[in-house]
Design an enzyme around this catalytic site. Structure first.
Site, PDB file in Angstrom:
ATOM      1  N   CYS A   1       4.410  85.394  57.570  1.00 12.70           N
ATOM      2  CA  CYS A   1       4.475  86.460  58.556  1.00 12.70           C
ATOM      3  C   CYS A   1       4.056  85.915  59.920  1.00 12.70           C
ATOM      4  O   CYS A   1       3.093  85.176  60.040  1.00 12.70           O
ATOM      5  CB  CYS A   1       3.602  87.656  58.236  1.00 12.70           C
ATOM      6  SG  CYS A   1       4.026  88.477  56.720  1.00 12.70           S
TER       7      CYS A   1
ATOM      8  N   ARG B   1       7.840  81.344  59.722  1.00  9.64           N
ATOM      9  CA  ARG B   1       6.727  81.887  58.933  1.00  9.64           C
ATOM     10  C   ARG B   1       7.174  82.976  57.959  1.00  9.64           C
ATOM     11  O   ARG B   1       6.388  83.441  57.133  1.00  9.64           O
ATOM     12  CB  ARG B   1       5.653  82.462  59.859  1.00  9.64           C
ATOM     13  CG  ARG B   1       5.108  81.446  60.835  1.00  9.64           C
ATOM     14  CD  ARG B   1       4.082  82.077  61.733  1.00  9.64           C
ATOM     15  NE  ARG B   1       2.891  82.424  61.010  1.00  9.64           N
ATOM     16  CZ  ARG B   1       1.851  81.620  60.848  1.00  9.64           C
ATOM     17  NH1 ARG B   1       1.871  80.423  61.377  1.00  9.64           N
ATOM     18  NH2 ARG B   1       0.802  82.012  60.176  1.00  9.64           N
TER      19      ARG B   1
ATOM     20  N   TRP C   1       7.214  87.939  55.751  1.00 10.52           N
ATOM     21  CA  TRP C   1       7.408  87.327  54.433  1.00 10.52           C
ATOM     22  C   TRP C   1       6.780  88.315  53.461  1.00 10.52           C
ATOM     23  O   TRP C   1       5.556  88.517  53.468  1.00 10.52           O
ATOM     24  CB  TRP C   1       6.722  85.960  54.369  1.00 10.52           C
ATOM     25  CG  TRP C   1       7.035  85.204  53.124  1.00 10.52           C
ATOM     26  CD1 TRP C   1       8.079  84.348  52.937  1.00 10.52           C
ATOM     27  CD2 TRP C   1       6.309  85.231  51.882  1.00 10.52           C
ATOM     28  NE1 TRP C   1       8.050  83.847  51.659  1.00 10.52           N
ATOM     29  CE2 TRP C   1       6.971  84.376  50.986  1.00 10.52           C
ATOM     30  CE3 TRP C   1       5.170  85.898  51.451  1.00 10.52           C
ATOM     31  CZ2 TRP C   1       6.540  84.153  49.689  1.00 10.52           C
ATOM     32  CZ3 TRP C   1       4.728  85.692  50.154  1.00 10.52           C
ATOM     33  CH2 TRP C   1       5.416  84.822  49.287  1.00 10.52           C
TER      34      TRP C   1
ATOM     35  N   ASN D   1      -0.588  90.244  59.112  1.00  5.56           N
ATOM     36  CA  ASN D   1      -0.277  89.071  58.277  1.00  5.56           C
ATOM     37  C   ASN D   1      -1.447  88.915  57.316  1.00  5.56           C
ATOM     38  O   ASN D   1      -2.582  88.759  57.759  1.00  5.56           O
ATOM     39  CB  ASN D   1      -0.128  87.846  59.201  1.00  5.56           C
ATOM     40  CG  ASN D   1      -0.113  86.537  58.452  1.00  5.56           C
ATOM     41  OD1 ASN D   1       0.165  86.497  57.262  1.00  5.56           O
ATOM     42  ND2 ASN D   1      -0.401  85.454  59.150  1.00  5.56           N
ATOM     43  N   GLY D   2      -1.190  88.989  56.022  1.00  6.83           N
ATOM     44  CA  GLY D   2      -2.278  88.863  55.050  1.00  6.83           C
ATOM     45  C   GLY D   2      -2.118  89.882  53.939  1.00  6.83           C
ATOM     46  O   GLY D   2      -1.044  90.471  53.774  1.00  6.83           O
TER      47      GLY D   2
ATOM     48  N   GLU E   1       8.373  64.374  45.672  1.00  5.30           N
ATOM     49  CA  GLU E   1       8.696  64.917  47.001  1.00  5.30           C
ATOM     50  C   GLU E   1      10.215  65.031  47.181  1.00  5.30           C
ATOM     51  O   GLU E   1      10.705  66.017  47.720  1.00  5.30           O
ATOM     52  CB  GLU E   1       8.051  64.027  48.071  1.00  5.30           C
ATOM     53  CG  GLU E   1       8.365  64.386  49.513  1.00  5.30           C
ATOM     54  CD  GLU E   1       7.925  65.783  49.940  1.00  5.30           C
ATOM     55  OE1 GLU E   1       7.196  66.453  49.193  1.00  5.30           O
ATOM     56  OE2 GLU E   1       8.349  66.223  51.024  1.00  5.30           O
TER      57      GLU E   1
ATOM     58  N   LYS F   1      12.160  68.518  47.912  1.00  8.61           N
ATOM     59  CA  LYS F   1      13.042  68.734  49.069  1.00  8.61           C
ATOM     60  C   LYS F   1      14.363  69.344  48.614  1.00  8.61           C
ATOM     61  O   LYS F   1      14.870  70.284  49.209  1.00  8.61           O
ATOM     62  CB  LYS F   1      13.336  67.427  49.813  1.00  8.61           C
ATOM     63  CG  LYS F   1      12.228  66.825  50.621  1.00  8.61           C
ATOM     64  CD  LYS F   1      11.886  67.543  51.901  1.00  8.61           C
ATOM     65  CE  LYS F   1      10.904  68.632  51.668  1.00  8.61           C
ATOM     66  NZ  LYS F   1       9.514  68.412  51.663  1.00  8.61           N
TER      67      LYS F   1
ATOM     68  N   GLU G   1      13.905  73.018  47.364  1.00  9.59           N
ATOM     69  CA  GLU G   1      13.569  73.957  48.435  1.00  9.59           C
ATOM     70  C   GLU G   1      14.785  74.402  49.221  1.00  9.59           C
ATOM     71  O   GLU G   1      14.919  75.576  49.542  1.00  9.59           O
ATOM     72  CB  GLU G   1      12.637  73.289  49.464  1.00  9.59           C
ATOM     73  CG  GLU G   1      11.241  73.047  49.035  1.00  9.59           C
ATOM     74  CD  GLU G   1      10.422  72.455  50.173  1.00  9.59           C
ATOM     75  OE1 GLU G   1       9.472  73.109  50.600  1.00  9.59           O
ATOM     76  OE2 GLU G   1      10.739  71.335  50.635  1.00  9.59           O
TER      77      GLU G   1
ATOM     78  N   HIS H   1       9.815  60.247  27.393  1.00  7.71           N
ATOM     79  CA  HIS H   1       9.075  61.259  26.641  1.00  7.71           C
ATOM     80  C   HIS H   1       9.628  62.664  26.897  1.00  7.71           C
ATOM     81  O   HIS H   1       8.874  63.638  26.856  1.00  7.71           O
ATOM     82  CB  HIS H   1       7.587  61.182  26.992  1.00  7.71           C
ATOM     83  CG  HIS H   1       7.016  59.842  26.687  1.00  7.71           C
ATOM     84  ND1 HIS H   1       6.748  59.421  25.399  1.00  7.71           N
ATOM     85  CD2 HIS H   1       6.728  58.791  27.499  1.00  7.71           C
ATOM     86  CE1 HIS H   1       6.281  58.179  25.439  1.00  7.71           C
ATOM     87  NE2 HIS H   1       6.273  57.778  26.694  1.00  7.71           N
TER      88      HIS H   1
ATOM     89  N   LYS I   1       6.892  78.621  55.910  1.00  6.45           N
ATOM     90  CA  LYS I   1       6.294  77.321  56.229  1.00  6.45           C
ATOM     91  C   LYS I   1       4.785  77.331  56.044  1.00  6.45           C
ATOM     92  O   LYS I   1       4.192  76.366  55.595  1.00  6.45           O
ATOM     93  CB  LYS I   1       6.639  76.943  57.667  1.00  6.45           C
ATOM     94  CG  LYS I   1       6.044  75.628  58.065  1.00  6.45           C
ATOM     95  CD  LYS I   1       7.040  74.770  58.743  1.00  6.45           C
ATOM     96  CE  LYS I   1       6.595  73.336  58.829  1.00  6.45           C
ATOM     97  NZ  LYS I   1       6.956  72.567  57.642  1.00  6.45           N
TER      98      LYS I   1
HETATM   99  C1  G6P Z   1       4.538  75.603  52.179  1.00  4.32           C
HETATM  100  C2  G6P Z   1       5.536  74.776  52.968  1.00  4.32           C
HETATM  101  C3  G6P Z   1       5.474  73.321  52.520  1.00  4.32           C
HETATM  102  C4  G6P Z   1       4.063  72.781  52.634  1.00  4.32           C
HETATM  103  C5  G6P Z   1       3.054  73.666  51.893  1.00  4.32           C
HETATM  104  C6  G6P Z   1       1.628  73.285  52.248  1.00  4.32           C
HETATM  105  O1  G6P Z   1       4.944  75.673  50.864  1.00  4.32           O
HETATM  106  O2  G6P Z   1       6.843  75.287  52.808  1.00  4.32           O
HETATM  107  O3  G6P Z   1       6.342  72.547  53.318  1.00  4.32           O
HETATM  108  O4  G6P Z   1       4.017  71.491  52.127  1.00  4.32           O
HETATM  109  O5  G6P Z   1       3.218  75.035  52.273  1.00  4.32           O
HETATM  110  O6  G6P Z   1       1.415  73.562  53.602  1.00  4.32           O
HETATM  111  P1  G6P Z   1       0.382  72.822  54.514  1.00  4.32           P
HETATM  112  O7  G6P Z   1       0.592  73.420  55.874  1.00  4.32           O
HETATM  113  O8  G6P Z   1      -0.975  73.128  53.969  1.00  4.32           O
HETATM  114  O9  G6P Z   1       0.674  71.378  54.486  1.00  4.32           O
END
Ligand code: G6P
Length: 613
Positions: A2, A27, A73, A99-100, A486, A490, A493, A509, A608
């Site tokens: 948010c 956000r 969000w 937001n929260g 990672e 990616k 996501e 395994h 994000k």
């Molecule tokens: C969200 C974002 C990710 C990020 C994660 C942790 O899931 O989409 O890209 O890695 O939060 O966020 P931070 O700001 O703590 O690295």
């Protein structure tokens, strides 16, 4: 999670608020809304992205010098027009953006329903604003006091901004656990409020970070900041160095692509002033005060979420191999809900791009309460985590706006590598020649990333072959195992293809059962100490007709003969390969997502900055 924007001053609030929401859209993008105060209190809101809201407002009356906005969000209540913020209070005299999560909203809602209040939405936010209205009615208190009383009663996390029909040129903002920044405008009496500085930077670089349990009252061009107990605080004005250019796409179609291609520069910035290979020095000023604590640590506990957690996993290899300190890497969300054993000589390293992730914040608080020293590795300057840690290092990657983290990951790896190396050097457990060799290689990393980016056309072609795949497997070993995680993250996501990362040997395994001619397997196979082992793993996949895409070191021949596709990265020191091997994986996921028609900057359901747990 948010985004909130507020403005009061002499300008028309609408363009400032809507522009701010566009900047904060990363956000959350389930719905967007604004409220403008111009005698009346008008609310406009819409399910979908900020652009949908804008389009719906072509005939609306959009004047007013004071206003608030929100991009959502969803937590409580599905994304629709009604659940979108801002929310009116019951009598429509007040509006709020939030937001929260208000955890005790159900109990408060029940009380208000018993008093005859009605609710249109399913949100906790609407309950909070009507609660403020109720307090105001019952106590005849001012708006500010009513907000304060209400916040003393709520449990949970919030960043809020409240406006009242009866208080022109007034905004009341407060925070606990979710971020809020106040911009001090260049015009007399002009103030901005936002979840982060990106909507503000275009107008002013002077900002105040609101702390937890503080209320900011902006009335008739004057700002007062108080604690929840009403003590007045003297605000500290920070001068931001962020440029407007840094938060724009700069000719790229997506922030994510811009940020991938920015990595030679962002990694240079992470290393700048810290590594000097000619002189054989490595300096991390942010750690100097607590250096002894790091050198004498019996154990390092690394905390993070998402991509930051993956950076922590890479760091585990580096700290153990070079600094010879045992490391545990924990999901912050798990750590906070158990009873972790923290001893006197343990140190915590919290990794977070945003510096605002709710679980990481809570995990830090828990570790602090047990007496641990906390070090932060963050990107956003002045965010909550860097402000609550004992010491830390900024990665200086610049604003990262694409939801899928890219340049923050390589910035985190750069900083964590420097930390491990510095500890090893100060402890005298790395040979001076190897130390200098790694420093030289570190300085070369930005240009090697540049080289890795130059094969983007080839990666795009490979992407076209696999865009319709339904599953992907990513395999790596050693410090490239977390890179496999990672790479899989990616892809998941942004393209919504199911992908899993595994240590290559662990494939036998379980995941090997998935392999058939439809299954793309991405191997991260640089020429390092375990190269021969991964070659055998590639053979095992090929023997089962799997499709192999291998990330290999420039000039490598063996794997090229076996794999269906290879992508080269420049040779470097084994310790630094993750900084290069992740680049083709970022590009591969980007191109596949684009070919599938996905909005890579705003992937579905994600945000994000995850400021709710
Ligand atoms: C969200 C974002 C990710 C990020 C994660 C942790 O899931 O989409 O890209 O890695 O939060 O966020 P931070 O700001 O703590 O690295």
């Amino acid at each position: 999670m948010c985004g909130i924007v507020g403005y009061t001053g002499h300008k028309n609030a609408y363009p400032i608020i809507i522009g701010g929401l566009e900047r904060l859209e990363y956000r959350g993008y389930d719905s967007a809304g604004i409220a403008l105060l111009n005698g009346d209190l008008n609310v406009y809101k819409k399910k979908g992205k900020v652009d949908d809201l804008k389009k719906s407002l072509t005939h609306a009356k959009l004047d007013g010098n004071t206003g608030i906005g929100h991009t959502r969000w969803a937590t409580h209540g599905e994304p629709n027009d009604i659940n979108a913020h801002p929310h009116y209070s019951n009598n429509k005299d007040l509006v709020i953006v939030h937001n929260g999560i208000i955890e005790n909203y159900n109990a408060i809602k029940q009380d208000l329903i018993n008093k005859g209040y009605q609710f249109e939405s399913q949100t906790d936010t609407e309950v909070l604003v009507s609660f403020i209205e109720d307090i105001q009615k019952n106590t005849q208190a001012s708006l500010e006091e009513s907000v304060r009383f209400a916040l003393q009663k709520v449990i949970g996390a919030y960043a809020i901004v409240v406006m009242s029909k009866n208080s022109p040129q007034t905004l009341i903002a407060a925070r606990k656990g979710s971020p809020l920044v106040i911009g001090v405008g260049k015009d007399e009496g002009e103030y901005f409020i936002a979840s982060d500085a990106t909507p503000i930077i275009e107008y002013t670089n002077e900002v105040i970070y609101l702390d937890d349990l503080e209320i900011a009252v902006i009335r008739d061009g004057n700002l007062t900041i108080k604690n929840l107990d009403s003590t007045i605080k003297t605000p500290y004005i920070h001068t931001l160095e962020m440029s407007l250019e840094a938060i724009e796409k700069g000719g790229y179609p997506y922030f994510m692509l811009k940020e991938i291609f920015e990595q030679p520069k962002s990694v240079t910035n992470s290393l700048r002033g810290r590594v000097n290979a000619d002189e054989g020095t490595l300096t991390l000023g942010g750690l100097s005060e607590y250096m002894n604590r790091l050198l004498t640590a019996d154990r390092i506990i690394i905390l993070g979420c998402g991509t930051s957690w993956h950076a922590g996993l890479v760091a585990e290899y580096l700290f153990e191999e070079y600094a010879r300190i045992p490391v545990e890497v924990e999901y912050a969300s798990e750590f906070r809900y158990r009873n972790p054993i923290i001893k006197e000589n343990d140190v915590i390293i919290a990794i977070s791009q945003s510096g605002e992730t709710a679980d990481t914040l809570a995990a830090i608080e828990l570790a602090k309460s047990k007496g641990a020293k906390i070090f932060g590795v963050c990107n956003v300057v002045g965010a909550s985590i860097p402000r609550m840690t004992d010491a830390g290092v900024y990665i200086h990657a610049g604003p990262e706006i694409g939801v899928a983290s890219t340049k923050a990951f390589t910035g985190q790896l750069s900083v964590l590598t420097m930390m491990a190396l510095m500890i090893a050097h100060k402890k005298g457990i790395i040979a001076e020649s190897e130390f200098r060799e790694i420093l030289t290689e570190l300085e070369l990393i930005p240009q090697k990333i540049q080289k890795a980016l130059e094969v983007s056309d080839k990666i795009e072609k490979i992407a076209s072959k696999f865009k319709d795949a339904t599953n992907f497997l990513y395999l790596g070993r050693g410090n490239n195992f977390p890179v496999a995680l990672e790479g899989a993250l990616k892809l998941k996501e942004i393209s919504y293809i199911h992908a899993e990362g595994y240590p290559a040997a662990e494939m036998k395994h379980g995941p090997i059962a998935l392999i058939d001619k439809e299954m793309p397997v991405v191997f991260i196979a640089p020429q390092d100490g375990i190269y021969e082992k991964i070659v055998s793993n590639i053979q095992e996949v090929k023997a089962r007709a799997g499709k192999v895409i291998a990330i290999v070191t420039e000039g490598e021949k063996n794997i090229k003969e076996m794999a269906d596709y290879t992508i080269e990265i420049p040779a470097t020191h084994q310790m630094l390969t993750p900084l290069l091997s992740v680049i083709p994986l970022q590009l591969l996921s980007y191109y596949i997502a684009i070919m599938r028609g996905c909005d890579v900057d705003k992937p579905r359901n994600l945000a994000k900055s995850v400021t709710v747990e």
